[in-house]
Design a protein around this motif. Structure first.
Motif, mmCIF file in Angstrom:
data_model
loop_
_atom_site.group_PDB
_atom_site.id
_atom_site.type_symbol
_atom_site.label_atom_id
_atom_site.label_comp_id
_atom_site.label_asym_id
_atom_site.label_seq_id
_atom_site.Cartn_x
_atom_site.Cartn_y
_atom_site.Cartn_z
ATOM 1 N N GLY A 40 64.280 84.169 50.895
ATOM 2 C CA GLY A 40 64.938 84.658 52.105
ATOM 3 C C GLY A 40 64.119 85.711 52.808
ATOM 4 O O GLY A 40 64.019 85.719 54.046
ATOM 5 N N ALA A 41 63.499 86.607 52.026
ATOM 6 C CA ALA A 41 62.649 87.656 52.604
ATOM 7 C C ALA A 41 61.427 87.040 53.270
ATOM 8 O O ALA A 41 60.966 87.507 54.324
ATOM 9 N N PHE A 42 60.886 85.968 52.658
ATOM 10 C CA PHE A 42 59.738 85.282 53.260
ATOM 11 C C PHE A 42 60.116 84.726 54.624
ATOM 12 O O PHE A 42 59.395 84.915 55.616
ATOM 13 N N TYR A 43 61.259 84.031 54.682
ATOM 14 C CA TYR A 43 61.630 83.353 55.922
ATOM 15 C C TYR A 43 62.113 84.321 57.002
ATOM 16 O O TYR A 43 62.218 83.930 58.166
ATOM 17 N N LYS A 86 55.505 91.843 56.036
ATOM 18 C CA LYS A 86 54.731 90.759 56.640
ATOM 19 C C LYS A 86 53.264 90.839 56.211
ATOM 20 O O LYS A 86 52.633 89.822 55.893
ATOM 21 N N GLN A 87 52.724 92.040 56.197
ATOM 22 C CA GLN A 87 51.338 92.230 55.784
ATOM 23 C C GLN A 87 51.163 91.895 54.307
ATOM 24 O O GLN A 87 50.174 91.276 53.908
ATOM 25 N N LEU A 88 52.152 92.293 53.480
ATOM 26 C CA LEU A 88 52.105 91.984 52.051
ATOM 27 C C LEU A 88 52.070 90.476 51.828
ATOM 28 O O LEU A 88 51.262 89.972 51.029
ATOM 29 N N ILE A 89 52.927 89.745 52.520
ATOM 30 C CA ILE A 89 52.975 88.291 52.375
ATOM 31 C C ILE A 89 51.635 87.667 52.763
ATOM 32 O O ILE A 89 51.106 86.795 52.062
ATOM 33 N N MET A 90 51.049 88.126 53.870
ATOM 34 C CA MET A 90 49.772 87.577 54.322
ATOM 35 C C MET A 90 48.672 87.827 53.295
ATOM 36 O O MET A 90 47.882 86.924 52.979
ATOM 37 N N GLU A 91 48.622 89.036 52.753
ATOM 38 C CA GLU A 91 47.567 89.371 51.798
ATOM 39 C C GLU A 91 47.712 88.582 50.499
ATOM 40 O O GLU A 91 46.730 88.048 49.967
ATOM 41 N N LYS A 92 48.935 88.509 49.981
ATOM 42 C CA LYS A 92 49.159 87.809 48.714
ATOM 43 C C LYS A 92 48.988 86.297 48.876
ATOM 44 O O LYS A 92 48.452 85.622 47.987
ATOM 45 N N ALA A 93 49.468 85.755 50.007
ATOM 46 C CA ALA A 93 49.301 84.321 50.258
ATOM 47 C C ALA A 93 47.826 83.967 50.358
ATOM 48 O O ALA A 93 47.383 82.925 49.852
ATOM 49 N N GLU A 130 47.314 73.417 51.061
ATOM 50 C CA GLU A 130 48.253 72.349 50.735
ATOM 51 C C GLU A 130 48.807 72.481 49.327
ATOM 52 O O GLU A 130 49.949 72.109 49.063
ATOM 53 N N SER A 131 48.010 73.015 48.411
ATOM 54 C CA SER A 131 48.433 73.115 47.005
ATOM 55 C C SER A 131 49.274 74.351 46.717
ATOM 56 O O SER A 131 49.755 74.518 45.592
ATOM 57 N N THR A 132 49.443 75.209 47.699
ATOM 58 C CA THR A 132 50.198 76.453 47.500
ATOM 59 C C THR A 132 51.583 76.317 48.136
ATOM 60 O O THR A 132 51.700 76.004 49.317
ATOM 61 N N SER A 133 52.600 76.549 47.353
ATOM 62 C CA SER A 133 53.976 76.430 47.843
ATOM 63 C C SER A 133 54.531 77.793 48.251
ATOM 64 O O SER A 133 54.022 78.842 47.840
ATOM 65 N N VAL A 134 55.598 77.761 49.051
ATOM 66 C CA VAL A 134 56.288 78.999 49.422
ATOM 67 C C VAL A 134 56.813 79.690 48.166
ATOM 68 O O VAL A 134 56.773 80.924 48.059
ATOM 69 N N GLN A 135 57.284 78.894 47.202
ATOM 70 C CA GLN A 135 57.778 79.464 45.941
ATOM 71 C C GLN A 135 56.686 80.267 45.239
ATOM 72 O O GLN A 135 56.926 81.375 44.755
ATOM 73 N N GLN A 136 55.484 79.716 45.184
ATOM 74 C CA GLN A 136 54.373 80.435 44.547
ATOM 75 C C GLN A 136 54.045 81.717 45.301
ATOM 76 O O GLN A 136 53.739 82.751 44.690
ATOM 77 N N ILE A 137 54.101 81.645 46.637
ATOM 78 C CA ILE A 137 53.809 82.835 47.445
ATOM 79 C C ILE A 137 54.827 83.936 47.175
ATOM 80 O O ILE A 137 54.472 85.104 46.971
ATOM 81 N N THR A 138 56.113 83.571 47.174
ATOM 82 C CA THR A 138 57.156 84.583 46.975
ATOM 83 C C THR A 138 57.074 85.183 45.571
ATOM 84 O O THR A 138 57.271 86.385 45.395
ATOM 85 N N GLU A 139 56.766 84.354 44.584
ATOM 86 C CA GLU A 139 56.610 84.869 43.219
ATOM 87 C C GLU A 139 55.425 85.821 43.133
ATOM 88 O O GLU A 139 55.487 86.858 42.464
ATOM 89 N N HIS A 140 54.339 85.467 43.808
ATOM 90 C CA HIS A 140 53.136 86.316 43.803
ATOM 91 C C HIS A 140 53.394 87.641 44.519
ATOM 92 O O HIS A 140 52.813 88.671 44.169
ATOM 93 N N CYS A 141 54.281 87.603 45.516
ATOM 94 C CA CYS A 141 54.625 88.816 46.271
ATOM 95 C C CYS A 141 55.730 89.631 45.589
ATOM 96 O O CYS A 141 55.896 90.822 45.892
ATOM 97 N N GLY A 142 56.506 88.978 44.720
ATOM 98 C CA GLY A 142 57.648 89.648 44.120
ATOM 99 C C GLY A 142 58.807 89.793 45.087
ATOM 100 O O GLY A 142 59.527 90.811 45.061
ATOM 101 N N ILE A 143 58.996 88.798 45.964
ATOM 102 C CA ILE A 143 60.086 88.833 46.947
ATOM 103 C C ILE A 143 60.879 87.524 46.872
ATOM 104 O O ILE A 143 60.444 86.573 46.236
ATOM 105 N N SER A 144 62.013 87.488 47.531
ATOM 106 C CA SER A 144 62.826 86.279 47.563
ATOM 107 C C SER A 144 62.341 85.345 48.672
ATOM 108 O O SER A 144 61.632 85.762 49.590
#
Length: 277
Positions: free
Chosen positions: A37-40, A4-11, A21-35
């Motif tokens: 499903g892991a995000f949700y 959770k902390q990793l997602i917050m920092e990378k996002a 608005e210009s940042t998608s969940v797909q971009q966040i997960t790619e930046h984090c290196g996670i799926s």
């Protein structure tokens, strides 16, 4: 690192660069290196993520500024300490500050706007207490204008820190703004923002927390915090709310014990307000 902390920092890195608005969940997960499903599993939506980010950082900033204002005993140093703490926070949390300043003017997310307004109101309350303490009756009719001038200084000068790759002297900046603020406080004679006007363009928010709500929040924190002096202090503070038997000096000491724990900053802020420390 906790996912959770990793997602917050990378996002936050992405939000600071390109906006929410210009940042998608797909971009966040790619930046984090996670799926995805892991995000949700951590956040139900991008909106929930952003609200968690605002809470996380604004709790740190608001509680630190509030503590600095309430615990600076020398009035001659108070305004300087306030400005220095503000700009130090902007520097420390620069990615969040960039995002926060941008979203205040561009966001169409109603929940986010309300969240930002809530923390803005808390900061205004801190500034008002500082202004009344420093200038008293001298600014009786201009204190609300002065609050907005101080907020304007912090917002405008923060752009120098956040959007230029140069090192700035925070000490000199704080001294300069102290001088400007004192001149405004002493020489402003035509008020624009009255208390009536404040009520017209600001909907009141509930800033008061009941004793029962505090106890419930503390019970949750006691479960979260591992055995430590902070956990023992939380237990004693909860008992104090249920059955007061400690002196205010001891209560103040217990609050000092929990103030810097990452899980306890907000409850520390709320308890200081409750006891009017």
């Amino acid at each position: 690192m906790i996912k959770k902390q990793l997602i917050m920092e990378k996002a936050l890195e992405l939000f600071a660069k390109q906006g929410f608005e210009s940042t998608s969940v797909q971009q966040i997960t790619e930046h984090c290196g996670i799926s995805k499903g892991a995000f949700y599993l951590s956040f139900k939506s991008k909106d929930e993520l952003i609200l968690a980010l605002v809470d996380h950082f604004m709790i740190q900033i608001t509680s630190d500024i509030d503590y600095k204002v309430k615990n600076t005993n020398n009035d001659e140093e108070l305004l300087y300490e306030f400005y220095y703490a503000i700009f130090h926070s902007f520097h420390k949390y620069s990615d969040f500050a960039k995002f926060f300043i941008k979203e205040q003017t561009q966001s169409f997310n109603k929940e986010l706007i309300l969240k930002i307004r809530y923390y803005n109101r808390l900061m205004e309350k801190i500034i008002l207490s500082m202004v009344e303490r420093l200038y008293g009756e001298e600014v009786k009719h201009t204190k609300y204008d002065l609050i907005y001038c101080i907020k304007g200084f912090t917002n405008i000068y923060s752009e120098l820190l956040l959007y230029n790759n140069i090192s700035l002297d925070l000490d000199l900046l704080s001294q300069s703004l102290v001088e400007k603020t004192n001149l405004l406080a002493k020489h402003t004679t035509i008020p624009f923002i009255s208390q009536d006007l404040i009520h017209l363009f600001k909907q009141p928010i509930n800033e008061e927390v009941t004793k029962e709500q505090l106890i419930e929040m503390m019970e949750q924190k006691i479960e979260e915090v591992e055995d430590s002096i902070e956990k023992e202090s939380l237990i004693l503070l909860k008992q104090q709310l249920l059955k007061p038997n400690l002196s205010l000096v001891i209560v103040r000491g217990l609050l000092e014990n929990i103030r810097n724990h990452p899980h306890c900053k907000w409850i520390s802020y709320l308890l200081r307000s409750y006891y009017e420390f």
